[in-house]
Design an enzyme around this catalytic site. Structure first.
Site, PDB file in Angstrom:
ATOM      1  N   TYR A 188       0.866  -1.183   0.000  1.00 21.44           N
ATOM      2  CA  TYR A 188       0.000   0.000   0.000  1.00 21.44           C
ATOM      3  C   TYR A 188       0.901   1.231   0.000  1.00 21.44           C
ATOM      4  O   TYR A 188       1.829   1.331   0.803  1.00 21.44           O
ATOM      5  CB  TYR A 188      -0.890   0.017   1.242  1.00 21.44           C
ATOM      6  CG  TYR A 188      -1.708   1.271   1.366  1.00 21.44           C
ATOM      7  CD1 TYR A 188      -2.977   1.350   0.787  1.00 21.44           C
ATOM      8  CD2 TYR A 188      -1.204   2.394   2.003  1.00 21.44           C
ATOM      9  CE1 TYR A 188      -3.720   2.516   0.864  1.00 21.44           C
ATOM     10  CE2 TYR A 188      -1.940   3.564   2.078  1.00 21.44           C
ATOM     11  CZ  TYR A 188      -3.201   3.618   1.510  1.00 21.44           C
ATOM     12  OH  TYR A 188      -3.926   4.782   1.581  1.00 21.44           O
TER      13      TYR A 188
ATOM     14  N   GLU B 246      -3.104   7.737  -4.190  1.00 19.79           N
ATOM     15  CA  GLU B 246      -3.028   6.450  -3.492  1.00 19.79           C
ATOM     16  C   GLU B 246      -2.933   5.294  -4.482  1.00 19.79           C
ATOM     17  O   GLU B 246      -3.710   5.237  -5.436  1.00 19.79           O
ATOM     18  CB  GLU B 246      -4.299   6.296  -2.633  1.00 19.79           C
ATOM     19  CG  GLU B 246      -4.454   4.975  -1.906  1.00 19.79           C
ATOM     20  CD  GLU B 246      -5.795   4.887  -1.154  1.00 19.79           C
ATOM     21  OE1 GLU B 246      -5.821   5.159   0.052  1.00 19.79           O
ATOM     22  OE2 GLU B 246      -6.823   4.564  -1.790  1.00 19.79           O
TER      23      GLU B 246
END
Lengths: 290, 382, 382, 290
Positions: free
Chosen positions: C99, C187
């Site tokens: 992530y 992101e």
């Protein structure tokens, strides 16, 4: 007291696994410096003279509650190493290398200020508070504890003077290599107030050079804040004149800024004792101390 | 490094600052002047000022005349510098000469613009007699050049409505030259307003930070070395030393491991009437073989009699120095000598090495004043 | 503006971040899947999360299967959003899901990297249960991303030697997306380590600052409007207002000239059991005709009975408001009413204008609590 | 006393020739503000309501010894206008416009700090010290001199409260619109120490909003430095939740930061009186003053 470093300083050495890093870590440990950790990317987990090595400054700082770092890294890695140290929240960052690009130092200068970090160097021997701690590569055996503080743009002239002082019993509170570069991380004027406030320091010696206006700014600062006696020497009266700054250089230096004469006049007007040579510094100190 | 005009022009052109059309000609080259507009000017390329007064800048009306003048100029020597290149540029007929420079402001720690509506060769005189005509504006390095800089400069110079956008573009681009090329100075003089009202950078002077050049600008680094004519400077550079010629009449040389002590040593010997021929800064951390090399560079100069090696070791170690001095002493000419002052890191190890120096041409002293005494005695100075 | 996956992908690709090969398909379009590698995944493009659970993400083995699934997905509605585009991307077989995000850190006033070696859909759960596995590193905006950031992130995550340079390049490029495109969030989740050990950005979410978009990114601005399906939002935007749908069951609407007072008004009426259907922020300095327009946008919604216009003029002037309300009042449906609270700059002039409002559907109140009372009385609320 | 602006403030208006600039210059002059100069590029030499206009801030500042500026310029020119003002050395820069790009504000925030400049706004009504001076567009007739200071992220909620206060005889020392944007030039925590030190201010009112952590930081600052009573209201309990920050948003808000409940709890723990509505603020103030 003393300023910047003392027996409580918890020091990181960046570039600890290099030739100079290893040698001077040993020297610093021998002098009693509390070297808590070293940093070399990719060497995390190793140790140098018993000092644990980390991959990043932040990890080293967090693990050992460090509060200062000295960079034994080449000029081309100084910008990265210093930004890493500033970003890791270390309040004192000392850079040693010479030939750091001027515009990189310009950025570091402003970055350090905006983050409230004290940056010393580059092109500096570091900082020593004799008898307590040293962070840098200065030949420490010439130093002795006492009440005279040194701020010097030149390493060698500072050593010269300190040696003679120690020989006649004049010890030092702290000696700082502000460095000989165009943009020092901390200038005379930045450090003078610390010395004025340091109870151990009784006399201040400035060793300056021609070029720039740090000495002129120091004179201004002394006139306003410093009540302790100050002795200054400006090296380079007989150096060949700099002719590389074009008309612009002549325009900005039209008021004489940068010449030895101008610096000495400014300092003298601020009540500073002017020495012509390093030996002369010692003579003046003897008179003051008497 | 201070770049000569023809190189400074290239850096300006790289960032789209308008410059006069021109060509660089080297000796032996048959100049192709087909894309030069006449009348033109032939300008000697030398790393020094005052070439106009020395006859190094001459107007020419056509290609034929240009070729003759080029031949002539390429044969000249100006202030000791042989002219190795001539620049032929179209003559710009200007309405007005401005002065524009960006300089590293050491005091304020930022780039500063220096601007005057009265440019040209007399700019220093103008700055002296009419200081108000020289306008300064700082540039915040995290922000760069903005329109308000241009507005302030033109407004204060009384040129408010004069080619605002052209000027702003040149200022922005000059700042890009300054920043991207790590300059200490980027100067355009004159910045000419031509007859059509367009701005053009007629002459330029650029000084690039040597430290940054080494790390970031290998193209300029190669250029620097290809332009250097002093073999000693090149040789020193190869060993990462700084060699500086000082006084042609000097009979001694000085070596130290830091500019501060070098300057102090020069001052001390100068006071005794002993100017240095040249000096060499070892920088930090030199090793024995490099030190021997450095001494060689200094002592091979004809007429040099003595070397003052003033070393206070910090990151430089005395044992390395001593070993270097020992090696170098073997190769000294008869009558040459070294006065060595050795202090600092590993001093005992250094002194031990020196005890085995065979020839009697190394004098060990303890301090600067003692060294001056030895020179005075040996060389009959004050 | 929160960009849907297929647009976020484009911004990553613009800065050379590796993404899976794929194609976007719109309804009615005959999909050309010639450059899609199979097996692949078809993903519904909707401006909301949780589409996987809603059946909007399906694996396909070949082009034929893909075409059927695309048809199916393009017919879906997910959380009220009709699927207007489907993205077909090659399936990445990963060894590990990371992530990586860069977020505007409002507190510290800098971009901050958020990284975890355990990425994927469960990241929030992981962050909650194992907070130490989420690593944060601030980026100094005047310096940007440096290698020490990458070293710290990988080191702390125990991935020290894992694709250092690939990761660093992606981090640098993600920061360029963030900075150059004025993001509040950029992101990548998951950032996949594939079977060959290469990193690839399998899914992305990007939020661009609307203010910056208006000034600096006209391409995204056009896109935003082309994607908006709510006519009221578009109409409000045209007039530089912000229209926000709130509660589908609401019978009242609220208008104010600032988000603070808008929120306070919502809070006060909500306490009385009167949730707002939608609210409109006039921003500063609206003029009469634009104000009338704003009221129209709110009151044309079916089932809306009342408007609370709570205005405290600073840079917005009461006379402009009053004139706008007067015009708008003429067009209200029977039974609709406006409760107007008018204070601030040019209040007397405003009240004078309101005296000539002909119909009895504008109630003037002096303060917020009084307004709530009027609504409670007229609408039978608490 | 009061903070930031008072009867001695020498104010510049940037964008003075625009619609809003002209109108509010007139309003400020009417209120007694010492508007010494205006700036609009290309309009130098004109005047607006008797105030001379210059092309650059630096010239205006130098000619009139100005010490503050308020920017009535659109969002797209705010970055340029503010950097020009900071560069001209003005110690107080107030920006009004809404919709200033967030990353431009980020840069201005750090630039102002590194230059020691107090930056207020954007998306702010400005600053008013009732009875002395105002720099901004607030409806000044609702204000009255007194001892309650206001710091507000919302212009309208601040007006609302101030009006009710003035009606019941509770006057104000200074009201500052810190602005509703993600990155305000000065935060509550930046300004609270000034109010703590201001002899005129007896009570402090904070009007906050959901989102960000300015209120949490304010609570921390209050616990450490502020001894005067503080009343706070957080607007937006019933606003639709922000769902635009992806997982990262959820991760950083995992501790509750940003919600009205979290902010109120933090402030309450620091001894702050929590009000639920603007009317409630006034009730609490009445009790405190009694």
């Amino acid at each position: 007291m003393s300023i910047l470093v003392d027996e409580n300083t918890r020091l990181i050495v960046q570039g600890i696994t290099g030739r100079e890093g290893q040698f001077h870590t040993e020297q610093m440990l021998a002098y009693g410096t509390n070297v808590v950790a070293g940093v070399t990317p990719g060497r995390g987990g190793q140790s140098v003279h018993g000092v644990p090595v980390y991959n990043t400054v932040r990890e080293a700082a967090e693990q050992h509650h460090a509060d200062a770092t000295v960079l034994f890294v080449p000029a081309k890695y100084t910008f990265d190493g210093a930004t890493e140290a500033i970003d890791a929240g270390l309040p004192l960052v000392i850079t040693i290398a010479e030939h750091v690009p001027v515009l990189e130092m310009l950025q570091l200068y402003h970055l350090a200020r905006s983050r409230g970090v004290r940056l010393i160097g580059p092109n500096s021997f570091g900082v020593i508070s004799p008898g307590k701690s040293k962070a840098g590569f200065m030949a420490h055996h010439i130093f002795s504890p006492g009440n005279v503080a040194f701020l010097s743009r030149s390493a060698t002239n500072c050593y010269e003077t300190v040696l003679m002082c120690s020989q006649v019993g004049i010890g030092q509170s702290t000696a700082v290599g502000v460095g000989g570069d165009m943009i020092p991380g901390s200038t005379f004027a930045d450090l003078l107030p610390l010395l004025q406030d340091d109870p151990q320091t009784e006399v201040i010696v400035l060793i300056g050079e021609i070029g720039g206006d740090e000495e002129e700014r120091a004179a201004d600062c002394i006139a306003r804040y410093v009540t302790k006696p100050v002795v200054a020497m400006i090296a380079g009266r007989n150096a060949p004149p700099e002719r590389t700054m074009g008309h612009a250089g002549a325009i900005v230096a039209a008021d004489g800024t940068g010449s030895a004469a101008n610096k000495e006049a400014a300092l003298q007007a601020a009540g500073v004792h002017i020495a012509e040579t390093t030996e002369h510094i010692v003579e003046i100190l003897k008179k003051i101390k008497r | 490094m201070l770049l000569m005009e023809y190189l400074a022009r290239d850096l300006l052109a790289e960032k789209n600052i308008p410059i006069p059309r021109g060509r660089v000609v080297s000796p032996g080259e048959t100049p192709d002047l087909s894309d030069v507009r006449f009348p033109a000017v032939v300008k000697a390329q030398v790393p020094t000022g005052g070439r106009g007064k020395a006859g190094g800048i001459l107007p020419v009306m056509n290609a034929k005349e240009a070729k003759a003048v080029i031949q002539n100029i390429l044969g000249m020597t100006i202030k000791g510098f042989p002219v190795e290149r001539a620049l032929v540029v179209e003559k710009i007929n200007g309405k007005r000469e401005l002065y524009l420079a960006i300089l590293l402001d050491r005091g304020r720690k930022c780039p500063t613009v220096i601007f005057s509506a009265s440019g040209g060769v007399e700019i220093e005189e103008i700055a002296r007699t009419k200081p108000d005509s020289v306008i300064r504006a700082e540039i915040e390095p995290t922000v760069g050049v903005r329109e308000y800089h241009t507005r302030y400069l033109l407004d204060r110079a009384g040129l408010e409505e004069t080619c605002f956008f052209q000027f702003h573009e040149i200022l922005e681009n000059l700042y890009r030259v300054f920043w991207d090329r790590d300059c200490l100075l980027a100067e355009i003089n004159p910045l000419m307003i031509d007859e059509e009202g367009n701005l053009i950078a007629v002459d330029a002077k650029i000084n690039v930070d040597d430290s940054a050049m080494t790390i970031h600008h290998s193209d300029l680094l190669e250029l620097r070395d290809s332009l250097e004519r002093d073999e000693r400077v090149l040789e020193a550079r190869k060993n990462k030393f700084l060699f500086i010629p000082v006084a042609a009449e000097g009979r001694i040389t000085i070596m130290s491991n830091g500019s501060g002590m070098l300057m102090a040593s020069m001052d001390a010997l100068q006071q005794r009437g002993l100017p240095a021929r040249s000096v060499l800064d070892l920088g930090g951390g030199a090793t024995a073989d490099r030190i021997a090399k450095g001494i060689g560079i200094l002592m091979e100069q004809p007429g040099v009699e003595g070397l003052f090696a003033n070393i206070f070791g910090g990151i430089t170690r005395c044992d390395e120095i001593a070993a270097g001095v020992k090696t170098a002493a073997e190769s000294l000419r008869d009558g040459q000598f070294i006065v060595l002052r050795l202090e600092g890191t590993n001093k005992p190890q250094g002194r031990e090495i020196l005890q085995s120096v065979s020839r009697n041409n190394v004098v060990l002293v303890e301090k600067l004043s003692e060294a001056a005494g030895v020179f005075a005695e040996r060389m009959g100075a004050v």
